[in-house]
Design a protein around this motif. Sequence first.
Motif, PDB file in Angstrom:
ATOM      1  N   THR A   1      30.879  10.561  56.841  1.00  0.00           N
ATOM      2  CA  THR A   1      31.014   9.419  56.304  1.00  0.00           C
ATOM      3  C   THR A   1      29.882   8.533  56.922  1.00  0.00           C
ATOM      4  O   THR A   1      29.442   7.267  56.446  1.00  0.00           O
ATOM      5  N   GLY A   2      29.191   8.899  57.802  1.00  0.00           N
ATOM      6  CA  GLY A   2      28.122   8.353  58.556  1.00  0.00           C
ATOM      7  C   GLY A   2      28.486   7.432  59.753  1.00  0.00           C
ATOM      8  O   GLY A   2      27.691   6.830  60.383  1.00  0.00           O
ATOM      9  N   SER A   3      29.802   7.249  59.902  1.00  0.00           N
ATOM     10  CA  SER A   3      30.235   6.567  60.999  1.00  0.00           C
ATOM     11  C   SER A   3      29.714   7.168  62.498  1.00  0.00           C
ATOM     12  O   SER A   3      29.777   6.471  63.649  1.00  0.00           O
ATOM     13  N   LEU A   4      29.525   8.574  62.394  1.00  0.00           N
ATOM     14  CA  LEU A   4      29.069   9.319  63.551  1.00  0.00           C
ATOM     15  C   LEU A   4      27.517   9.799  63.370  1.00  0.00           C
ATOM     16  O   LEU A   4      27.462  10.182  62.217  1.00  0.00           O
ATOM     17  N   ASN A   5      26.963  10.255  64.209  1.00  0.00           N
ATOM     18  CA  ASN A   5      25.935  10.965  64.173  1.00  0.00           C
ATOM     19  C   ASN A   5      25.388  11.864  65.314  1.00  0.00           C
ATOM     20  O   ASN A   5      26.467  11.913  66.114  1.00  0.00           O
ATOM     21  N   THR A   6      24.170  12.667  65.092  1.00  0.00           N
ATOM     22  CA  THR A   6      24.253  13.860  66.280  1.00  0.00           C
ATOM     23  C   THR A   6      23.442  13.066  67.207  1.00  0.00           C
ATOM     24  O   THR A   6      23.098  14.156  68.052  1.00  0.00           O
ATOM     25  N   THR A   7      23.404  11.921  67.639  1.00  0.00           N
ATOM     26  CA  THR A   7      22.452  11.466  68.982  1.00  0.00           C
ATOM     27  C   THR A   7      23.385  11.621  70.039  1.00  0.00           C
ATOM     28  O   THR A   7      24.672  11.844  70.047  1.00  0.00           O
ATOM     29  N   TRP A   8      22.707  11.794  71.223  1.00  0.00           N
ATOM     30  CA  TRP A   8      23.311  12.020  72.460  1.00  0.00           C
ATOM     31  C   TRP A   8      24.487  10.976  72.963  1.00  0.00           C
ATOM     32  O   TRP A   8      25.598  11.348  73.538  1.00  0.00           O
ATOM     33  N   PRO A   9      24.117   9.567  72.825  1.00  0.00           N
ATOM     34  CA  PRO A   9      25.135   8.444  73.115  1.00  0.00           C
ATOM     35  C   PRO A   9      26.228   8.673  72.347  1.00  0.00           C
ATOM     36  O   PRO A   9      27.278   8.380  72.621  1.00  0.00           O
ATOM     37  N   CYS A  10      26.177   8.986  70.896  1.00  0.00           N
ATOM     38  CA  CYS A  10      27.406   8.994  70.158  1.00  0.00           C
ATOM     39  C   CYS A  10      28.039  10.067  70.399  1.00  0.00           C
ATOM     40  O   CYS A  10      29.368  10.017  70.451  1.00  0.00           O
ATOM     41  N   PHE A  11      27.511  11.409  70.804  1.00  0.00           N
ATOM     42  CA  PHE A  11      28.326  12.555  71.261  1.00  0.00           C
ATOM     43  C   PHE A  11      28.996  12.022  72.553  1.00  0.00           C
ATOM     44  O   PHE A  11      30.387  12.550  72.610  1.00  0.00           O
ATOM     45  N   LEU A  12      28.560  11.368  73.421  1.00  0.00           N
ATOM     46  CA  LEU A  12      29.091  11.345  74.619  1.00  0.00           C
ATOM     47  C   LEU A  12      30.231  10.438  74.633  1.00  0.00           C
ATOM     48  O   LEU A  12      31.334  10.562  75.165  1.00  0.00           O
ATOM     49  N   ARG A  13      30.093   9.352  73.689  1.00  0.00           N
ATOM     50  CA  ARG A  13      31.236   8.147  73.439  1.00  0.00           C
ATOM     51  C   ARG A  13      32.359   8.894  72.748  1.00  0.00           C
ATOM     52  O   ARG A  13      33.570   8.789  73.138  1.00  0.00           O
ATOM     53  N   THR A  14      31.968   9.898  71.820  1.00  0.00           N
ATOM     54  CA  THR A  14      33.201  10.652  70.921  1.00  0.00           C
ATOM     55  C   THR A  14      33.767  11.575  71.939  1.00  0.00           C
ATOM     56  O   THR A  14      35.068  11.736  71.711  1.00  0.00           O
ATOM     57  N   PHE A  15      32.954  12.344  73.035  1.00  0.00           N
ATOM     58  CA  PHE A  15      33.495  13.483  73.737  1.00  0.00           C
ATOM     59  C   PHE A  15      34.599  12.810  74.799  1.00  0.00           C
ATOM     60  O   PHE A  15      35.801  13.028  74.888  1.00  0.00           O
ATOM     61  N   ARG A  16      34.058  11.426  75.343  1.00  0.00           N
ATOM     62  CA  ARG A  16      34.988  10.880  76.109  1.00  0.00           C
ATOM     63  C   ARG A  16      36.439  10.525  75.380  1.00  0.00           C
ATOM     64  O   ARG A  16      37.446  10.569  75.903  1.00  0.00           O
TER      65      ARG A  16
END
Length: 315
Positions: free
Chosen positions: A186-201
């Motif tokens: 849907t585009g609410s997430l992307n593969t950037t490092w900040p987005c990954f860390l936020r989602t991972f936490r």
Amino acid sequence: MSSPRSGSNHGSQPPSLSSSAFASSSAFHRYLIQPLSPKGWTSSSAGASERASQRLRRMGAPPGATPDKLQVTTDKTLCDTGAPVPVNAIDDYCPIDDDDDDGGSRKKENKRDAKAATDALSEAYARGRWLLGLLVLQSTSSVVLDKYQELLKDHIVVTLFLTMLVGAGGNCGNQSAIQVIRGLATGSLNTTWPCFLRTFRQQVAVGSLLGVALGVGGYARVSLSGGSTTDAAAISAALAVIVVSSAAAGTVLPFAFARAGVDPANSGTSIQVLMDVAGVTITCGICRAVFAYVAQTHNLAESITSAATAMGAGA
């Protein structure tokens, strides 16, 4: 006669209709009322007039208009002139050459069949090689079980609840993977490092809460089935670790696949297989540690008791 299937007129505005008499009303009536049959025009029927009235209304005729009181703003019939008509009107009203139409339909049908067969082969190949790789990966769980066969022999409770543990890990990991896959789609997430860390936490936090809750449930489940306190503690500890690990892995895989140019949807099946192997390893490792610790503590307690008894006897 021009080809009635030219198609250039489909989707255009319908011909304007007036209330003046149409010189060729019988021909117009035929085109409106009588749709095609495999061998040409069908005969008029009781329901044909109603169908004609509905078609006239779609073509913009005034209320109460009938075919014999209307005319198209052209000197010829619809099919002869190729005048703009409503969508699908040509197919419904105009006679065509049966042989040409059958031949064209067969060619289109053959093309569709060939494309469907090609698509099926391509999809089977893409999915088959992925499933084969997962099959090989999943087979490594037998190596883990072989390594811990003594544990499984002495503590049958581990075997009884092993499927529950790895199933919980696969389900929790799949939930996290679906959350990430949906976000990427849907585009609410992307593969950037900040987005990954936020989602991972976030997913690890969710997994931790789920791990505690399911761990308590697992303890109760083992206890209700007649397991000892040690058995229940070992199973519940393994369950909590598996759930947290699966939530973390289910978050990492879609991002990793997307970054590598692999369809993130494959992480759904991958996490199931991964947690099957990891779940078996975690379960056997934690259970062995718990049982060894309990046995060591029990031996130590017995040694202390024996020593105390001996000292009392000597005194």
